[in-house]
Design a protein around this motif. Structure first.
Motif, short mmCIF file in Angstrom:
data_model
loop_
_atom_site.label_atom_id
_atom_site.label_comp_id
_atom_site.label_asym_id
_atom_site.label_seq_id
_atom_site.Cartn_x
_atom_site.Cartn_y
_atom_site.Cartn_z
N LYS A 126 31.47 1.11 16.34
CA LYS A 126 32.42 0.15 16.89
C LYS A 126 33.81 0.28 16.28
O LYS A 126 34.78 -0.31 16.79
N GLU A 127 33.91 1.01 15.17
CA GLU A 127 35.18 1.22 14.47
C GLU A 127 35.82 -0.10 14.04
O GLU A 127 37.02 -0.31 14.19
N ILE A 128 35.00 -0.99 13.48
CA ILE A 128 35.50 -2.28 12.98
C ILE A 128 35.41 -2.35 11.46
O ILE A 128 35.64 -3.42 10.87
N GLY A 129 35.07 -1.27 10.83
CA GLY A 129 34.92 -1.21 9.38
C GLY A 129 34.41 0.16 9.01
O GLY A 129 34.42 1.09 9.83
N HIS A 130 33.95 0.30 7.78
CA HIS A 130 33.45 1.61 7.35
C HIS A 130 32.45 1.46 6.21
O HIS A 130 32.45 0.45 5.49
N VAL A 131 31.59 2.46 6.08
CA VAL A 131 30.66 2.50 4.95
C VAL A 131 31.47 2.76 3.69
O VAL A 131 32.24 3.72 3.61
N HIS A 132 31.28 1.91 2.70
CA HIS A 132 31.98 2.06 1.42
C HIS A 132 31.13 2.81 0.40
O HIS A 132 31.66 3.58 -0.39
N ARG A 133 29.80 2.61 0.45
CA ARG A 133 28.90 3.31 -0.47
C ARG A 133 27.48 3.23 0.06
O ARG A 133 27.00 2.17 0.43
N PHE A 134 26.81 4.35 0.11
CA PHE A 134 25.39 4.35 0.45
C PHE A 134 24.58 3.97 -0.78
O PHE A 134 24.84 4.48 -1.89
N LEU A 135 23.59 3.10 -0.61
CA LEU A 135 22.79 2.69 -1.76
C LEU A 135 21.92 3.82 -2.28
O LEU A 135 21.55 3.83 -3.45
N GLY A 136 21.63 4.80 -1.42
CA GLY A 136 20.92 5.99 -1.87
C GLY A 136 21.75 6.85 -2.79
O GLY A 136 21.24 7.77 -3.43
N ASP A 137 23.05 6.55 -2.87
CA ASP A 137 23.95 7.23 -3.80
C ASP A 137 24.07 6.46 -5.11
O ASP A 137 24.70 6.92 -6.05
N VAL A 138 23.46 5.27 -5.14
CA VAL A 138 23.45 4.44 -6.34
C VAL A 138 22.11 4.55 -7.06
O VAL A 138 22.05 4.60 -8.29
N ILE A 149 0.81 -1.22 0.00
CA ILE A 149 0.00 0.00 0.00
C ILE A 149 0.85 1.27 0.00
O ILE A 149 0.31 2.37 -0.23
N GLY A 150 2.15 1.15 0.23
CA GLY A 150 2.99 2.35 0.24
C GLY A 150 4.42 1.99 0.56
O GLY A 150 4.76 0.82 0.77
N TRP A 151 5.26 3.01 0.59
CA TRP A 151 6.65 2.83 0.99
C TRP A 151 6.81 3.19 2.46
O TRP A 151 6.21 4.16 2.94
N GLY A 152 7.65 2.45 3.15
CA GLY A 152 7.92 2.78 4.54
C GLY A 152 9.00 3.83 4.70
O GLY A 152 9.05 4.53 5.71
N HIS A 153 9.85 3.95 3.67
CA HIS A 153 10.99 4.87 3.76
C HIS A 153 11.67 4.90 2.40
O HIS A 153 11.32 4.15 1.48
N THR A 154 12.68 5.74 2.27
CA THR A 154 13.60 5.71 1.14
C THR A 154 15.03 5.73 1.68
O THR A 154 15.27 6.15 2.81
N ASN A 155 15.98 5.25 0.84
CA ASN A 155 17.38 5.17 1.23
C ASN A 155 17.55 4.33 2.51
O ASN A 155 16.76 3.45 2.78
N GLY A 156 18.59 4.62 3.30
CA GLY A 156 18.75 3.94 4.58
C GLY A 156 19.55 2.65 4.54
O GLY A 156 19.52 1.89 5.51
N SER A 157 20.28 2.37 3.43
CA SER A 157 21.08 1.16 3.33
C SER A 157 22.47 1.51 2.82
O SER A 157 22.67 2.56 2.21
N ALA A 158 23.41 0.59 3.02
CA ALA A 158 24.80 0.85 2.58
C ALA A 158 25.56 -0.45 2.39
O ALA A 158 25.18 -1.50 2.94
N LEU A 159 26.62 -0.36 1.62
CA LEU A 159 27.63 -1.41 1.54
C LEU A 159 28.72 -1.05 2.53
O LEU A 159 29.37 -0.01 2.40
N THR A 160 28.90 -1.89 3.54
CA THR A 160 29.88 -1.65 4.60
C THR A 160 30.94 -2.74 4.54
O THR A 160 30.61 -3.92 4.35
N VAL A 161 32.20 -2.34 4.68
CA VAL A 161 33.30 -3.28 4.44
C VAL A 161 34.33 -3.23 5.56
O VAL A 161 34.31 -2.35 6.42
N ALA A 162 35.24 -4.19 5.50
CA ALA A 162 36.34 -4.28 6.48
C ALA A 162 37.27 -3.07 6.32
O ALA A 162 37.31 -2.44 5.26
N PRO A 163 38.05 -2.76 7.35
CA PRO A 163 38.89 -1.55 7.33
C PRO A 163 39.86 -1.47 6.16
O PRO A 163 40.16 -0.39 5.67
N ASP A 164 40.36 -2.63 5.70
CA ASP A 164 41.38 -2.61 4.66
C ASP A 164 40.81 -2.54 3.24
O ASP A 164 41.56 -2.45 2.27
N ILE A 165 39.48 -2.56 3.11
CA ILE A 165 38.85 -2.45 1.80
C ILE A 165 38.61 -0.98 1.50
O ILE A 165 37.79 -0.33 2.14
#
Length: 391
Positions: A225-237, A126-142
């Motif tokens: 937690k500083e165990i990785g980082h966001v590599h790309r937000f899907l809202g940017d894709v 019946i509708g959308w709950g939201h937009t964006n709000g997701s990401a590709l998150t990777v290990a620190p060395d990526i």
């Protein structure tokens, strides 16, 4: 991993609680025993004989449903709701929804397509709950997408925008997703695996996976937690795409349309509140009331600013780092989504997609009358949009 058939989903109904429901969902009796028995507002007649039953995952995609319940937006319209039931994974939530233990859920849009058209499940978006709000998150060395060659990356479901857009990102740098086989650096392949969102952070922290693509707040938890980082937000894709839709049992649409209208209006009102009260949203949802993640991670989701993400953002004007609250389910989005699904690797029966006309899916899956009326009541016009994707 084969997708469950409709028959299997019914056979699994008795095992829903063990499969991942948090809070002891074991049947209709459990809902009645634990229901919030508040009546509607003064002089308001109840629109259902029982309380509305809501299901969700522990992700911020569910925010509008949780706020609508907590702030009484449904109850004041004669649609009181039982305390929302939280599930660890999409399969368990979908099973409970299909067999009728839940009335309304937030549901991955590709999963909604699969359930409606392949499994012939009685559900309606019946509708959308939201937009964006997701990401590709990777290990620190990526630091570059190409470095994912030879690694394993987790997705929450084969039937997810996350999997679809991850595969688009991989293809843009010449990487090939594979399933049921080990990834190869020399062959430039990346193994995709399905993993419940609640397990992704620990898997990344222990090195079990090189990255994951999923909804927040799990990406924010990795940052905190500083165990990785966001590599790309899907809202940017994909600009302002909808990851999750609001789906209801079709019988409610057919038999109690006034209740569905109250539901949609309450969701729109909750989305307004979330948009206007971002600094308070995390506190409302945290402390175990609805979402189990720590408050710093939840606050980060609602208040992210683009300044800290300039090095990973391709389309800064899209503000893909922010969770948005657009509710109208556009047909152009559904059509584009199905086209992308047809070109994606999915570990399951995809035969129903082969001859599917993407332009025909929206009318079969979506009933936008209720959200359209809710938006009209607050003076928000519905305008056509064009889907814009990047890589």
């Amino acid at each position: 991993m084969a997708e469950p058939t409709r028959r299997n989903l019914f056979q699994l109904a008795g095992r829903v609680a063990a499969a991942g429901a948090i809070g002891g969902l074991a049947g209709r009796g459990a809902w009645l025993a634990g229901a919030d028995t508040r009546s509607g507002g003064e002089g308001t007649e109840r629109l259902l004989e029982r309380d509305l039953r809501v299901g969700h995952l522990p992700i911020t995609d569910a925010s509008a449903l949780l706020v609508a319940h907590h702030r009484g937006h449904w109850a004041e319209r004669g649609l009181p709701s039982a305390p929302p039931a939280m599930f660890r994974g999409w399969d368990a939530l979908a099973q409970a929804f299909i067999v009728g233990e839940l009335d309304v859920v937030h549901l991955l849009m590709p999963l909604a397509v699969q359930l409606k058209l392949a499994a012939k499940s009685p559900i309606t978006v019946i509708g959308w709950g939201h937009t964006n709000g997701s990401a590709l998150t990777v290990a620190p060395d990526i630091l570059e997408t190409e470095q994912l060659a030879g690694t394993t990356v987790a997705v929450p479901s084969w039937w997810s925008v996350h999997s679809v857009l991850l595969q688009r990102l991989l293809a843009s740098v010449g990487l090939t997703p594979v399933v049921r086989q080990r990834a190869s650096r020399s062959a430039r392949t990346v193994e995709l695996v399905v993993m419940p969102p609640a397990e992704m952070v620990s898997a990344l922290g222990t090195g079990g996976i090189a990255g994951f693509v999923v909804a927040d707040p799990f990406n924010a938890m990795v940052e905190v937690k500083e165990i990785g980082h966001v590599h790309r937000f899907l809202g940017d894709v994909w600009q302002d795409h909808a990851c999750c839709a609001i789906a209801v049992r079709t019988e409610l649409v057919e038999e109690t349309p006034l209740a569905v209208q109250a539901l949609a209006t309450g969701v729109v009102q909750a989305q307004q509140w979330l948009h206007e009260n971002r600094s308070d949203a995390g506190t409302l949802l945290s402390d175990g009331k609805f979402l189990p993640q720590p408050l710093p991670a939840l606050n980060r989701v609602f208040t992210r600013e683009p300044d800290g993400y300039g090095d990973i953002t391709v389309n800064p004007g899209w503000h893909g780092e922010r969770l948005g609250f657009t509710s109208f389910p556009h047909a152009s989005y559904t059509e584009e989504l199905v086209s992308l699904m047809q070109g994606s690797v999915i570990d399951g029966d995809t035969s129903f997609l082969q001859d599917l006309d993407p332009a025909s899916v929206h009318a079969q899956l979506v009933d936008d009358r209720f959200t359209r009326e809710a938006l009209a009541a607050i003076g928000t016009p519905v305008t056509a949009r064009t889907e814009v994707l990047s890589s």
